[in-house]
Design a protein around this motif. Structure first.
Motif, PDB file in Angstrom:
ATOM      1  N   VAL A 161      34.615  39.782  55.469  1.00  0.00           N
ATOM      2  CA  VAL A 161      35.022  39.688  54.064  1.00  0.00           C
ATOM      3  C   VAL A 161      36.115  38.623  53.895  1.00  0.00           C
ATOM      4  O   VAL A 161      36.140  37.913  52.889  1.00  0.00           O
ATOM      5  N   ARG A 162      36.992  38.504  54.873  1.00  0.00           N
ATOM      6  CA  ARG A 162      38.015  37.444  54.810  1.00  0.00           C
ATOM      7  C   ARG A 162      37.352  36.069  54.754  1.00  0.00           C
ATOM      8  O   ARG A 162      37.713  35.220  53.935  1.00  0.00           O
ATOM      9  N   ASP A 163      36.367  35.850  55.615  1.00  0.00           N
ATOM     10  CA  ASP A 163      35.651  34.572  55.607  1.00  0.00           C
ATOM     11  C   ASP A 163      34.892  34.378  54.294  1.00  0.00           C
ATOM     12  O   ASP A 163      34.849  33.272  53.749  1.00  0.00           O
ATOM     13  N   ALA A 164      34.284  35.448  53.796  1.00  0.00           N
ATOM     14  CA  ALA A 164      33.547  35.370  52.534  1.00  0.00           C
ATOM     15  C   ALA A 164      34.495  35.043  51.384  1.00  0.00           C
ATOM     16  O   ALA A 164      34.147  34.271  50.475  1.00  0.00           O
ATOM     17  N   GLY A 165      35.686  35.606  51.426  1.00  0.00           N
ATOM     18  CA  GLY A 165      36.682  35.329  50.404  1.00  0.00           C
ATOM     19  C   GLY A 165      37.117  33.880  50.417  1.00  0.00           C
ATOM     20  O   GLY A 165      37.322  33.267  49.363  1.00  0.00           O
ATOM     21  N   GLN A 166      37.222  33.313  51.614  1.00  0.00           N
ATOM     22  CA  GLN A 166      37.588  31.897  51.722  1.00  0.00           C
ATOM     23  C   GLN A 166      36.461  30.999  51.191  1.00  0.00           C
ATOM     24  O   GLN A 166      36.722  29.967  50.561  1.00  0.00           O
ATOM     25  N   PHE A 204      25.915  34.987  52.794  1.00  0.00           N
ATOM     26  CA  PHE A 204      26.810  34.852  53.945  1.00  0.00           C
ATOM     27  C   PHE A 204      27.078  36.213  54.586  1.00  0.00           C
ATOM     28  O   PHE A 204      26.964  36.385  55.804  1.00  0.00           O
ATOM     29  N   ILE A 205      27.437  37.209  53.749  1.00  0.00           N
ATOM     30  CA  ILE A 205      27.754  38.546  54.275  1.00  0.00           C
ATOM     31  C   ILE A 205      26.506  39.206  54.845  1.00  0.00           C
ATOM     32  O   ILE A 205      26.545  39.814  55.926  1.00  0.00           O
ATOM     33  N   ALA A 206      25.374  39.081  54.155  1.00  0.00           N
ATOM     34  CA  ALA A 206      24.129  39.681  54.632  1.00  0.00           C
ATOM     35  C   ALA A 206      23.746  39.139  56.007  1.00  0.00           C
ATOM     36  O   ALA A 206      23.383  39.898  56.917  1.00  0.00           O
ATOM     37  N   ASP A 207      23.863  37.839  56.170  1.00  0.00           N
ATOM     38  CA  ASP A 207      23.498  37.205  57.436  1.00  0.00           C
ATOM     39  C   ASP A 207      24.448  37.626  58.548  1.00  0.00           C
ATOM     40  O   ASP A 207      24.017  37.945  59.670  1.00  0.00           O
ATOM     41  N   TRP A 242      39.484  38.940  40.655  1.00  0.00           N
ATOM     42  CA  TRP A 242      38.127  39.129  41.164  1.00  0.00           C
ATOM     43  C   TRP A 242      38.242  39.444  42.642  1.00  0.00           C
ATOM     44  O   TRP A 242      39.279  39.228  43.260  1.00  0.00           O
ATOM     45  N   CYS A 243      37.175  39.978  43.203  1.00  0.00           N
ATOM     46  CA  CYS A 243      37.258  40.383  44.612  1.00  0.00           C
ATOM     47  C   CYS A 243      35.878  40.352  45.258  1.00  0.00           C
ATOM     48  O   CYS A 243      34.844  40.296  44.589  1.00  0.00           O
ATOM     49  N   VAL A 244      35.903  40.400  46.582  1.00  0.00           N
ATOM     50  CA  VAL A 244      34.711  40.622  47.393  1.00  0.00           C
ATOM     51  C   VAL A 244      34.792  42.070  47.863  1.00  0.00           C
ATOM     52  O   VAL A 244      35.804  42.486  48.436  1.00  0.00           O
ATOM     53  N   SER A 245      33.739  42.841  47.604  1.00  0.00           N
ATOM     54  CA  SER A 245      33.762  44.282  47.891  1.00  0.00           C
ATOM     55  C   SER A 245      32.634  44.631  48.853  1.00  0.00           C
ATOM     56  O   SER A 245      31.467  44.335  48.585  1.00  0.00           O
ATOM     57  N   LEU A 246      32.987  45.267  49.978  1.00  0.00           N
ATOM     58  CA  LEU A 246      31.995  45.655  50.987  1.00  0.00           C
ATOM     59  C   LEU A 246      32.254  47.090  51.419  1.00  0.00           C
ATOM     60  O   LEU A 246      33.278  47.386  52.037  1.00  0.00           O
ATOM     61  N   ALA A 248      33.726  54.008  54.574  1.00  0.00           N
ATOM     62  CA  ALA A 248      34.698  52.939  54.807  1.00  0.00           C
ATOM     63  C   ALA A 248      34.485  51.849  53.776  1.00  0.00           C
ATOM     64  O   ALA A 248      33.409  51.735  53.178  1.00  0.00           O
ATOM     65  N   GLY A 249      35.524  51.048  53.577  1.00  0.00           N
ATOM     66  CA  GLY A 249      35.387  49.964  52.623  1.00  0.00           C
ATOM     67  C   GLY A 249      36.467  48.917  52.773  1.00  0.00           C
ATOM     68  O   GLY A 249      37.574  49.197  53.248  1.00  0.00           O
ATOM     69  N   VAL A 250      36.116  47.700  52.374  1.00  0.00           N
ATOM     70  CA  VAL A 250      37.056  46.578  52.314  1.00  0.00           C
ATOM     71  C   VAL A 250      36.917  45.936  50.939  1.00  0.00           C
ATOM     72  O   VAL A 250      35.804  45.638  50.494  1.00  0.00           O
ATOM     73  N   ILE A 251      38.035  45.752  50.264  1.00  0.00           N
ATOM     74  CA  ILE A 251      38.067  45.003  49.006  1.00  0.00           C
ATOM     75  C   ILE A 251      39.110  43.915  49.168  1.00  0.00           C
ATOM     76  O   ILE A 251      40.286  44.208  49.382  1.00  0.00           O
ATOM     77  N   GLU A 252      38.661  42.672  49.103  1.00  0.00           N
ATOM     78  CA  GLU A 252      39.603  41.555  49.248  1.00  0.00           C
ATOM     79  C   GLU A 252      39.629  40.744  47.959  1.00  0.00           C
ATOM     80  O   GLU A 252      38.583  40.327  47.450  1.00  0.00           O
TER      81      GLU A 252
END
Length: 265
Positions: free
Chosen positions: A19-24, A57-60, A104-108, A118-122
Motif C-alpha cells: 500500500v505504501r508503494d501504491a500510495g507513492q 498494481f496492488i492486484a498484481d 483521499w486514501c488507498v484502502s486494503l 486486518a486492514g491498511v488505510i494510507e
C-alpha cells in the motif's frame, strides 16, 4: 500467537509495504489543484486513470505474494476467490483526488471468510497510515488509537457521506436529524477516512446510506479494535452489494442510531 494469527500478521506487514508503494504511485499520478481531472461515471462519481493503475498494481503484487488468497477490487470486481480475501479501494475519495485535494486514501482490507481481520488505510497526501489486526490493536502511524470520549451529542462531530445513489430527501432528513441532536455536521468525501476518523476520535460518528465493501473493508478491523459501535453492515448485505453503515463512539451511538433510524443490531 497462533499460526493462523501469525499468517494474518505476516500478510498485514506485506500489505503495508504494498500500500505504501501504491500510495507513492498515486502521488506521482496526482493531478494539480484545479478543476476535476478524470471522467464521471455518474453525477459527482469520478474515475481517474490512477484508480485503475493503483488497483492493477496492488492486484498484481498480492497475486505474486499470496497466490492462494482471493482478491476483490472496486474497478475489477471479484477477481479471485480464497478463504483469505483482499478487498481494495484503489482511491477512496476520488472526487477529492481528481481536484488535487489531500483527503483521499488507498484502502486494503483482509477478510477471513466473511470476517474482516486486518486492514491498511494510507493517506499519502496527509502522511498518515492506519493499520489494524483484529485482536492486536489499531494504530495511526504506529501509535495506538482510541475512540472519542465525547458523551454529549451537542459536543459531537458527525460526518455523513454523500452520494448520488441517495435521494436528496433522505440525505436532508438524516442531516437534519444530526443537527437536531446539536451535533456538528461534516461531509469529507472519503468513507474509509471518515470511518478511520471515528476509530481515532477525530469524529464521534459517521453514517452513509449507500456504501460498498471496498470502502469499509480496511476500516472495519480498526473500528472493532477500538470498541466503536458499528451497525451490522456485512449482515445487512454489505458482503455482496451496497448497504448502510453507522459507526460511532459507544457513548453517543444509541442516540445517533435513534436519531437517524439506523439500528445498531
Amino acid at each position: 500467537m497462533s499460526s493462523h494469527s501469525s499468517a494474518i500478521a505476516y500478510r498485514l506487514e506485506a500489505a503495508r509495504s504494498v500500500v505504501r508503494d501504491a500510495g507513492q504511485l498515486a502521488m506521482a499520478m496526482r493531478p494539480a489543484p484545479g478543476g476535476p481531472a478524470g471522467t464521471q461515471k455518474s453525477a459527482q462519481d469520478w474515475l481517474t486513470e490512477t484508480d485503475g493503475a493503483v488497483e492493477a498494481f496492488i492486484a498484481d503484487r498480492m497475486k505474486t505474494l499470496f497466490p492462494e488468497d482471493g482478491f476483490q477490487g472496486e474497478e475489477g470486481g471479484v477477481a479471485r476467490d480464497g478463504q483469505l480475501r483482499w478487498v481494495v479501494d484503489p482511491i477512496d475519495g476520488t472526487s477529492n483526488y481528481a481536484r488535487g485535494r489531500n483527503r483521499w486514501c488507498v484502502s486494503l482490507g483482509l477478510l477471513d471468510g466473511d470476517r474482516p481481520v486486518a486492514g491498511v488505510i494510507e493517506a499519502p497526501a496527509l502522511g498518515e497510515v492506519y493499520t489494524a489486526h483484529v485482536g492486536h490493536g489499531a494504530f495511526l502511524n504506529g501509535k495506538r488509537i482510541q475512540v472519542s470520549p465525547v458523551k454529549e451529542p451537542a459536543s459531537a462531530m458527525i460526518e455523513m457521506g454523500w452520494s448520488n445513489r441517495v435521494p436528496r430527501e433522505v440525505f436532508m432528513e438524516k442531516m437534519d436529524a444530526i443537527m437536531r441532536l446539536g451535533a456538528m455536521p461534516r461531509s469529507g468525501g472519503s468513507g474509509a477516512l471518515a470511518l478511520a476518523d471515528v476509530a481515532c476520535g477525530r469524529l464521534d460518528g459517521y453514517i452513509e446510506i449507500v456504501i460498498n465493501l471496498w470502502d469499509v473493508a480496511a476500516a472495519l478491523p480498526l473500528l472493532a479494535e477500538v470498541g466503536a459501535s458499528v451497525s451490522p453492515f456485512l449482515a445487512n448485505g454489505g458482503l455482496t452489494g451496497p448497504a448502510t453503515i453507522l459507526a460511532a463512539n459507544p457513548h453517543i451511538a444509541e442516540a445517533l442510531s435513534a436519531a437517524v433510524s439506523i439500528p445498531l443490531k
